[in-house]
Scaffold this active site. Structure first.
Site, PDB file in Angstrom:
ATOM      1  CB  SER A   1      -0.870  -0.075   1.279  1.00 42.44           C
ATOM      2  OG  SER A   1      -1.870   0.937   1.126  1.00 42.44           O
TER       3      SER A   1
ATOM      4  CG  ASP B   1      -5.807  -3.288  -4.321  1.00 43.28           C
ATOM      5  OD1 ASP B   1      -6.631  -2.351  -3.869  1.00 43.28           O
ATOM      6  OD2 ASP B   1      -4.719  -3.299  -3.847  1.00 43.28           O
TER       7      ASP B   1
ATOM      8  CG  HIS C   1      -5.213  -2.154  -0.483  1.00 39.82           C
ATOM      9  ND1 HIS C   1      -4.281  -1.979  -1.465  1.00 39.82           N
ATOM     10  CD2 HIS C   1      -4.937  -1.493   0.329  1.00 39.82           C
ATOM     11  CE1 HIS C   1      -3.515  -0.914  -1.325  1.00 39.82           C
ATOM     12  NE2 HIS C   1      -3.907  -0.710  -0.287  1.00 39.82           N
TER      13      HIS C   1
END
Ligand SMILES: *[C@@H]1O[C@H](CO)[C@@H](O)[C@H](O)[C@H]1NC(C)=O
Ligand SMILES: *[C@@H]1O[C@H](CO)[C@@H](O)[C@H](O)[C@H]1NC(C)=O
Ligand SMILES: *[C@@H]1O[C@H](CO)[C@@H](O)[C@H](O)[C@H]1NC(C)=O
Ligand SMILES: *[C@@H]1O[C@H](CO)[C@@H](O)[C@H](O)[C@H]1NC(C)=O
Ligand SMILES: *[C@@H]1O[C@H](CO)[C@@H](O)[C@H](O)[C@H]1NC(C)=O
Ligand SMILES: *[C@@H]1O[C@H](CO)[C@@H](O)[C@H](O)[C@H]1NC(C)=O
Ligand SMILES: *[C@@H]1O[C@H](CO)[C@@H](O)[C@H](O)[C@H]1NC(C)=O
Ligand SMILES: *[C@@H]1O[C@H](CO)[C@@H](O)[C@H](O)[C@H]1NC(C)=O
Ligand SMILES: *[C@@H]1O[C@H](CO)[C@@H](O)[C@H](O)[C@H]1NC(C)=O
Ligand SMILES: *[C@@H]1O[C@H](CO)[C@@H](O)[C@H](O)[C@H]1NC(C)=O
Ligand SMILES: [Ca+2]
Length: 593
Positions: A199, A457, A503
């Site tokens: 991330s 994601d 994610h």
């Protein structure tokens, strides 16, 4: 967990045998005398040094080396702070140092997520079982978070904070930690140096490869939140679709569309396992209109139970980690034409009013996290709920106001989003954008990059990673054809899309999907033994094949199963699928890497 009892017992025995030597070196005096004292512009506060042995600690979070979840770890816990000469600042760094006999000349810096530079301390343990010192930094930020320190006052940008967060803090922590490691263990041999993060941690990983190409041997970058000017503004795109269409779908309606998408697209990869391993084929073949009229039902619930990709073994890095829990009424209805259209427009991505493409979007089959609506009890209807991931970017980082979200999207159109993307790109071009495509220094120094991204994601679009991969390919191998340049690039930079994954985490809606659990092991083998990861090992998380290894295909090859008895797919070349992941952003006149 699948780690055998005997292996765990053996590693505990080793840890206990080395306990004495850990205690003998883990002293404030030894750490202080091991500090580098020749770093230009940096003065370490020797009075701040703490050092204490920690034995048999257990970790509950893992990102790049899941084996740390199976075995207790022992280490010397070192902390201290430093300041920049001529400034009244203080930056805190932390290092977990294995016992001398366990040290294998490795250093691992780890990154944060969201607007945080680190993930607390658990990531520091990731490399301990592999003999790596773990290091991280708070970048001099309160709560290690850039949004706690920026702007200084409404209207006043403090750029130092941005540059520290963007790349400088990790570069400094690694420079210090590497030298500390050599001195602490008294070694003159090379200390192999790694970075891992997902991330914003993935963006931080790329910042290090781009800015400190001669410092790192291996960089592991997951679902990077880079190209921040576009990426963060894009979190508002789903809301602007809803506003433009004048339709705010009940969450259950979008959840149903996601489920129908998964059901249709699952078999397209050749294996019916509940996992969309080919979101490209899904994009090419799924017709959102087929969802119209399908009934949905969701019991009265709270917003936090929306189908986000929360992994059971990891902390979530979802777009709405901290969603407020709001009571939802019973939702019982059928998918509307408006709902199907909103879902399709979100997947199509952002265009300006001239029809020029400005950005890419999430792959179909992923959740519509940014599109979550709020329930207004007074009007008994679903209304706009501004995605704070996007709203905070605009109000804090573009408008320079100390606030956490926009209050309204009044007058905000697709063109406004395009303008915001440009404003953010230009403002943060040399800091947070983090898409410098020339990686010559890193490459010339023999650095290796493992880049991975969940194919479903719902916070950082998967195609964002493909776009940067392609920019690097075109810049580093200008003039070479696609296959030749791809081959050359794959010697040192490989991108793996993780089937069905959300994610930085497994996907609760596609639980039988694989997830890579040995990224650090794979990277070490590549850097130190030259073992090129032609495929990426990953572990199936649930279902009949739980625990089995699935070898992930290296982009641009795509997975396809010709046999339902094989766990790993064939890796096929499919031009139409590759093309479906490639975008030109003609809405911008400057290059968008
Ligand atoms: C760590 O665990 C091992 C194995 O259980 C044990 O023998 C040892 O005493 C423990 N060390 C400490 C300091 O607790
Ligand atoms: C490491 O040391 C710091 C500073 O003394 C302390 O706050 C932290 O709790 C320690 N961590 C562990 C795991 O003991
Ligand atoms: C979507 O599927 C999940 C199971 O994967 C289920 O729990 C959920 O209720 C479904 N949502 C809707 C709206 O049908
Ligand atoms: C879906 O339905 C809409 C009307 O509701 C229509 O305009 C559109 O062309 C349809 N799309 C496809 C792919 O058939
Ligand atoms: C996030 O949630 C935690 C736990 O409920 C809470 O303590 C914290 O204040 C929240 N943070 C924000 C920014 O809302
Ligand atoms: C949902 O609504 C339909 C039509 O009004 C009704 O027949 C059905 O029983 C409802 N389902 C639930 C679970 O309430
Ligand atoms: C800064 O701006 C925000 C957003 O408009 C406002 O809420 C806050 O009160 C302002 N702070 C000061 C100190 O004026
Ligand atoms: C939106 O546009 C209208 C018409 O130009 C203007 O009167 C209004 O102040 C604008 N609102 C905001 C929040 O900018
Ligand atoms: C590129 O390589 C793939 C196999 O990896 C092959 O199928 C394809 O035809 C090649 N393309 C060109 C233009 O040579
Ligand atoms: C695999 O495919 C064969 C032939 O289509 C089918 O009979 C069999 O049930 C399938 N096995 C599984 C585990 O899906
Ligand atoms: Ca499948």
């Amino acid at each position: 967990m699948r780690c055998s009892q005997t292996a765990a017992a053996a590693s505990m025995a080793v840890a206990s045998a080395q306990a004495a030597s850990l205690a003998s070196v883990c002293t404030v005096d030894h750490v202080t005398s091991s500090l580098p004292d020749n770093l230009l512009g940096i003065t370490i506060d020797t009075s701040s040094v703490t050092a204490a042995p920690v034995y048999n600690a257990t970790e509950s979070g893992a990102m790049i080396s899941f084996s740390v979840l199976d075995s207790p770890v022992s280490f010397c816990n070192v902390t201290f702070s430093y300041s920049h000469d001529g400034k009244d600042d203080s930056v805190g760094v932390k290092y977990y140092m294995p016992a001398p006999a366990a040290f294998k000349n490795r250093y691992l810096e780890t990154g944060g997520a969201g607007y945080a530079i680190n993930l607390g301390v658990s990531e520091l343990s990731q490399g301990l079982l592999l003999g790596a010192v773990g290091g991280t930094t708070d970048a001099g930020l309160p709560d290690a978070s850039v949004d706690e320190a920026f702007p200084t006052a409404n209207g006043t940008a403090n750029w130092d904070v941005i540059y520290m967060f963007a790349y400088q803090a990790h570069g400094e922590a690694t420079t210090i930690g590497k030298a500390l490691s050599s001195n602490f263990y008294g070694t003159t041999s090379k200390v192999y140096t790694y970075f891992g993060g997902c991330s914003d941690g993935g963006r931080q990983a790329w910042s290090q490869a781009q800015r400190y190409g001669d410092l790192y041997d291996g960089v592991i970058a997951g679902a990077p939140a880079f190209r921040m000017g576009q990426q963060q503004t894009n979190h508002l795109f789903s809301n602007v679709v809803e506003k433009t269409e004048g339709y705010y779908p009940p969450p259950c309606e979008l959840d149903k569309i996601v489920n129908l998408t998964i059901a249709f697209c699952d078999p397209l990869d050749g294996k019916t396992d509940g996992v969309v391993s080919r979101s490209d084929l899904c994009k090419l073949h799924f017709d959102f209109n087929t969802t119209i009229g399908e009934s949905y039902y969701c019991a009265a619930t709270t917003a936090s139970s929306l189908g986000l990709g929360y992994g059971s073994k990891k902390r979530s890095l979802g777009a709405r980690d901290n969603i407020t829990t709001t009571d939802y009424p019973v939702q019982n209805g059928t998918v509307s034409a408006e709902g199907a259209r909103v879902a399709k427009l979100i997947v199509d991505g952002l265009f300006n009013s001239k029809g020029e493409r400005a950005y890419l979007s999430y792959q179909p089959g992923g959740s519509y996290a940014d599109a979550a609506t709020a329930y207004d009890e007074t009007t008994d209807s679903w209304t706009l709920d501004i995605a704070s991931t996007g709203g905070e970017w605009i109000i804090r980082f573009l408008n320079l106001l100390d606030a956490d979200n926009l209050l309204s999207l009044e007058n905000v159109t697709y063109d406004t989003l395009v303008d915001w993307m440009s404003e953010g790109t230009i403002k943060y071009m040399d800091s947070l954008q983090t898409t410098l495509p020339d990686l010559s220094t890193f490459n010339n120094n023999g650095g290796k990059i493992l880049h991975y991204h969940g194919e479903q994601d719902d916070s950082v679009p998967t195609a964002s990673s493909v776009h940067y991969w392609n920019s690097v390919r075109e810049i580093m191998y200008a003039g070479q054809d696609f296959n030749t340049s791809t081959q050359a690039l794959s010697d040192w930079y490989r991108l793996f899309l993780v089937p069905g994954a959300a994610h930085c985490a497994v996907n609760s809606l596609q639980p039988n999907g694989p997830f890579p659990e040995t990224l650090l092991d794979v990277m070490i083998a590549w850097v130190e033994q030259g073992t090129v990861p032609q495929t990426l090992p990953s572990t199936i998380q649930a279902g009949p094949n739980e625990g089995d290894n699935e070898d992930l295909c290296a982009w641009p090859l795509r997975p396809y199963w010709t046999s339902n008895t094989s766990t790993s797919p064939d890796c096929v070349y499919d031009q139409t699928s590759i093309d479906s992941f490639m975008y030109d952003f003609t809405a911008f006149k400057y290059p968008v890497y």
